[in-house]
Scaffold this active site. Structure first.
Site, mmCIF file in Angstrom:
data_model
loop_
_atom_site.group_PDB
_atom_site.id
_atom_site.type_symbol
_atom_site.label_atom_id
_atom_site.label_comp_id
_atom_site.label_asym_id
_atom_site.label_seq_id
_atom_site.Cartn_x
_atom_site.Cartn_y
_atom_site.Cartn_z
ATOM 1 N N GLU A 245 0.678 -1.325 -0.138
ATOM 2 C CA GLU A 245 0.030 -0.050 0.136
ATOM 3 C C GLU A 245 0.673 1.106 0.120
ATOM 4 O OE1 GLU A 245 -3.060 -0.338 -0.523
ATOM 5 O OE2 GLU A 245 -3.626 -2.213 -0.037
ATOM 6 N N ASP A 270 -19.226 -9.883 -7.842
ATOM 7 C CA ASP A 270 -19.132 -9.009 -6.533
ATOM 8 C C ASP A 270 -18.349 -7.352 -6.930
ATOM 9 O OD1 ASP A 270 -19.294 -8.629 -3.943
ATOM 10 O OD2 ASP A 270 -16.852 -8.763 -3.772
#
Length: 326
Positions: A245, A270
């Site tokens: 990240e 999804d």
């Protein structure tokens, strides 16, 4: 269909030897019998998984060895009855899939010889002449991952190996193969979002390294093509892994939980639901007809922390378009 399946088969896998021994003399009957017995095993495994999941709610007052013993007997009997009546339909699917494959691989016709000119259109493309034996290729793209898993699991039973409900997904050997296999899923999702399938394939390719880095663990693949994390509100399966990240432009390694699906179709479904139900992606969805603006909008809304995420997806999308145009 045989309506008297012995529940003991669930614990007596040596019975498969008797089924295989009858294949040469009663191929259709043996296949049906093996498929029905496999369905019973599969159903019993589902019951056991549900019992295990509920075990955390049990106590000494509500459960004991005798109770568990009778519950197990009840589950095995119910699995056998469901399979014998064809309520689940798994045995029918297995027979249909394997019978179709057998018909394709049969080297000789079952009737009078037919001139090659009359059979050219009906013959598989990889049969070049009557003298050339059929060469097995990969399963067609139209086969779903579920069908492939069923076929592989059934093959394990027929060959006498331990049955396995989860079979690993076929590996992706090249970007071209990834694009080809993802195209049907992407087209369906793109219609729902009103965007170009290429941008969805590109996003999945970037997130998973063209399918080679889909999150996995000892249980198998997560089938998570878009690396959607499992927030506290997520009620489905999840897998934890290391992820990279970016915070204020600085890359940081951290461990996070990601959503896990039964197949790639569920991952695409999804993804569509995730975007449509999350208000912060509303602006991006209004630009879905313009793929580059769409992905930039997702990036701006916080879909990914990599500062170059949208540029990377757009670059991959150009390659995807090149593959699709060939």
């Amino acid at each position: 269909m045989n309506n008297n399946i012995d529940p003991g088969f669930i614990h007596d896998l040596s019975s498969l030897d008797r089924l295989r021994a009858g294949v040469d003399t009663d191929k259709d009957g043996s296949l049906r019998s093996a498929a029905t017995q496999f369905e019973a095993i599969f159903t019993n495994m589902l019951f056991k998984s549900m019992r295990d999941a509920n075990s955390v709610f049990e106590s000494d007052l509500t459960s004991g060895r005798h109770t568990q013993f009778y519950e197990q007997m009840h589950d095995e009997q119910m699995a056998s009855e469901l399979s014998s009546t064809g309520s689940l339909g798994l045995a029918d699917l297995i027979v249909e899939q394997l019978s179709a494959a057998e018909e394709m691989e049969r080297p000789e016709s079952q009737g009078e010889p037919v001139p090659l000119e009359q059979t050219a259109e009906a013959m598989p493309l990889n049969i070049q002449s009557p003298a050339v034996p059929f060469e097995r290729k990969e399963l067609p793209v139209s086969d779903t991952d579920h069908e492939m898993a069923v076929r592989a699991a059934m093959q394990r039973v027929v060959e006498g190996r331990s049955p396995s409900v989860e079979e690993p997904s076929r590996p992706f050997n090249s970007p071209e193969e990834f694009v080809t296999r993802m195209q049907p899923y992407a087209e369906r999702a793109a219609r729902s979002l009103g965007t170009d399938p290429a941008v969805l394939i590109a996003q999945a390719a970037l997130e998973t390294g063209w399918g080679k880095k889909v999150i996995t663990n000892a249980r198998g693949s997560s089938h998570n093509l878009f690396n959607i994390k499992a927030q506290p509100s997520w009620q489905g399966d999840k897998m934890a892994t290391q992820t990279l990240e970016y915070y204020d432009g600085v890359a940081v390694q951290e461990r996070a939980a990601f959503r896990s699906y039964d197949d790639f179709q569920s991952s695409f479904d999804d993804y569509v639901h995730f975007l449509k139900t999350n208000p912060r992606y509303g602006d991006a969805l209004t630009q879905s007809s313009q793929p580059e603006q769409f992905i930039r909008g997702l990036h701006k809304a916080g879909y990914a922390t990599d500062p170059k995420y949208s540029e990377k997806v757009i670059s991959v999308m150009n390659r995807v378009n090149g593959i699709l145009s060939n």
